[in-house]
Design a protein around this motif. Structure first.
Motif, mmCIF file in Angstrom:
data_model
loop_
_atom_site.group_PDB
_atom_site.id
_atom_site.type_symbol
_atom_site.label_atom_id
_atom_site.label_comp_id
_atom_site.label_asym_id
_atom_site.label_seq_id
_atom_site.Cartn_x
_atom_site.Cartn_y
_atom_site.Cartn_z
ATOM 1 N N UNK A 242 0.854 -1.183 0.000
ATOM 2 C CA UNK A 242 0.000 0.000 0.000
ATOM 3 C C UNK A 242 0.887 1.229 0.000
ATOM 4 N N UNK A 243 0.764 2.045 -1.040
ATOM 5 C CA UNK A 243 1.667 3.182 -1.229
ATOM 6 C C UNK A 243 1.211 4.419 -0.478
ATOM 7 N N UNK A 244 2.186 5.120 0.114
ATOM 8 C CA UNK A 244 1.953 6.450 0.678
ATOM 9 C C UNK A 244 2.729 7.496 -0.116
ATOM 10 N N UNK A 245 3.139 7.159 -1.311
ATOM 11 C CA UNK A 245 3.937 8.067 -2.133
ATOM 12 C C UNK A 245 5.403 7.721 -2.024
ATOM 13 N N UNK A 246 6.031 8.169 -0.959
ATOM 14 C CA UNK A 246 7.457 7.910 -0.779
ATOM 15 C C UNK A 246 7.755 6.535 -0.234
ATOM 16 N N UNK A 247 6.763 5.879 0.343
ATOM 17 C CA UNK A 247 6.953 4.545 0.910
ATOM 18 C C UNK A 247 5.797 3.645 0.510
ATOM 19 N N UNK A 248 5.978 2.347 0.767
ATOM 20 C CA UNK A 248 4.898 1.385 0.559
ATOM 21 C C UNK A 248 4.965 0.357 1.679
ATOM 22 N N UNK A 249 3.799 0.050 2.272
ATOM 23 C CA UNK A 249 3.703 -0.828 3.430
ATOM 24 C C UNK A 249 3.136 -2.175 3.000
ATOM 25 N N UNK A 250 3.764 -3.262 3.468
ATOM 26 C CA UNK A 250 3.316 -4.600 3.103
ATOM 27 C C UNK A 250 2.170 -5.034 4.009
ATOM 28 N N UNK A 251 0.995 -5.246 3.403
ATOM 29 C CA UNK A 251 -0.175 -5.728 4.130
ATOM 30 C C UNK A 251 -0.428 -7.184 3.757
ATOM 31 N N UNK A 252 -0.523 -8.039 4.743
ATOM 32 C CA UNK A 252 -0.784 -9.455 4.528
ATOM 33 C C UNK A 252 -2.273 -9.687 4.366
ATOM 34 N N UNK A 253 -2.635 -10.519 3.423
ATOM 35 C CA UNK A 253 -4.046 -10.872 3.271
ATOM 36 C C UNK A 253 -4.487 -11.803 4.406
#
Length: 443
Positions: A297-308
């Motif tokens: 999931x992108x916040x622009x400068x970063x992206x966070x890994x979300x587990x299903x």
């Protein structure tokens, strides 16, 4: 750090009990979206009011923001003194099951931490706010013009603002008395008139109601930098517009006859990075058979890994190995943010892996098409450990020393400072009040 510890430290180290800060009766917190210390430190930026207040008061070379370094979580930290894991506003929007952005966080009930407005009301102070994020239905703000818009027509903010402003009729009052009739594009992010009108509204509230705590959010500098990057004519125009709004508020304080009792704080939510290329990290997951297990999931400068599947720790390990095994041409575009780094920043619960783009790069949420796309302009959201993503700080007026410079601050220090100035209880605030920046400090 607990608020009472601040008091003990001051008493023990400076041996006086009647700090000048105790005479403060009004605090105005102005957030300039995308605020950078260069605006008040460097020649060439059209920010006369900011520069004068910084020169005469206290200013910081840089202020470390939070992670993710985006607007709504940052503003919630500014109003609570705690990090996203505690206040509950993790991103600008909710995250949908398909990995796309959902509804914006806007309702105050979504904030899980004690706020400055609540502390002020318990102290008996009056409160006001103009366009501050996540303040809809905030019961602790006496005069509230919240940041909200029509969900059917996001470009039109007038009707929604009138509906949720409190007390009832306040938006109509400020339009009548402060701004004059507003066309749609005079009260949205498409025009520099937005900051101008917000400044007029804030100035009116100062003169008419003299709130003890006023929070103001000026958004136009963010849009200009998203469009142009850190430099450019549009950014200078937006900075000049925000500076003019600050001047309107300052003049209103003078006209109200409360300048000697008022502390003015100017800060922001994040800095900016100029970009040329956007990366689609979900394509890496797809190419390696992992997209059915997790998404970025992108916040622009970063992206966070979300587990299903929230308990699927094996996928985190597989994704990390995949990232480290990418070709150097791709691996050099970003860095891995480990679980330890995420814990340190008290960020999104349940996320134990993220990536932060290197200079010139950013991320998007695309899961189809090309891995790389041209993306000129500016972004924020990066892991906050470098100057360009940091914001700034100016403190002027009652309670502040004169002509003081701080090399480094943290965002959570600012609400702790406000609580100290107004003698309010904000016990969970994690910031500190630095020796030497208050009047009568001998340090």
């Amino acid at each position: 750090m607990k608020y009472y510890i601040f008091t003990i430290v001051y008493v023990l180290f400076f041996s006086f009990t009647a700090l000048k800060a105790q005479e403060v009766e009004h605090v105005i917190l102005i957030s300039v979206d995308g605020f950078r210390p260069e605006f008040y430190k460097e020649e060439g930026w059209p920010a006369a009011h900011m520069k004068i207040l910084a020169e005469k008061g206290v200013y910081a070379d840089e202020v470390r923001t939070i992670f993710p370094s985006v607007t709504y979580p940052s503003h919630t930290t500014l109003s609570t003194g705690v990090f996203p894991a505690d206040h509950g506003i993790f991103y600008n929007t909710e995250v949908m099951d398909n990995g796309k952005p959902g509804k914006w966080f806007y309702d105050f009930s979504q904030v899980k931490a004690r706020t400055l407005w609540q502390a002020a009301k318990e102290k008996g102070w009056s409160t006001a706010s103009v366009s501050w994020p996540v303040t809809v239905n905030n019961p602790y703000i006496d005069y509230n013009i919240p940041e909200i818009w029509s969900f059917e027509n996001p470009a039109d903010r007038r009707g929604a603002t009138a509906e949720y402003a409190t007390p009832e009729g306040l938006f109509e009052e400020v339009v009548s008395e402060a701004t004059g009739k507003l066309d749609r594009d005079e009260y949205n992010l498409s025009s520099l008139r937005m900051d101008g009108n917000l400044g007029r509204i804030a100035a009116y509230l100062v003169e008419k109601y003299r709130p003890n705590l006023l929070t103001v959010h000026l958004p136009n500098t963010d849009g200009a930098q998203h469009k142009s990057g850190r430099e450019g004519e549009e950014v200078k125009r937006a900075v000049a517009g925000a500076d003019h709004a600050i001047g309107e508020i300052y003049d209103a304080v003078k006209r109200a006859g409360i300048l000697d009792k008022t502390a003015i704080i100017i800060t922001g939510d994040h800095g900016f990075v100029t970009t040329h290329t956007s990366i689609s990290p979900n394509l890496w997951l797809k190419q390696n058979g992992l997209y059915d297990k997790a998404f970025f999931f992108s916040t622009g400068g970063s992206a966070f890994l979300h587990l299903r599947d929230k308990g699927d720790k094996n996928t985190v390990t597989r994704v990390k190995d995949m990232l480290l095994g990418l070709p150097m041409s791709q691996r050099s575009m970003f860095r891995v943010i480990t679980g330890e780094m995420l814990t340190k920043m008290e960020t999104v619960p349940g996320v134990s892996l993220a990536i932060s783009a290197n200079d010139g790069f950013c991320f998007d949420n695309e899961s189809e098409g090309s891995l790389l796309r041209e993306k000129t302009g500016g972004k924020h959201g990066y892991y906050p450990d470098f100057h360009n993503i940091y914001t700034g700080f100016i403190g002027f007026g009652a309670g502040f020393s004169s002509q003081k410079r701080i090399t480094y601050m943290q965002m959570e220090d600012i609400p702790a400072m406000i609580a100290f100035l107004l003698k309010m209880e904000l016990p969970d605030a994690k910031g500190v009040v630095y020796p030497g920046i208050m009047k009568n400090d001998k340090k």
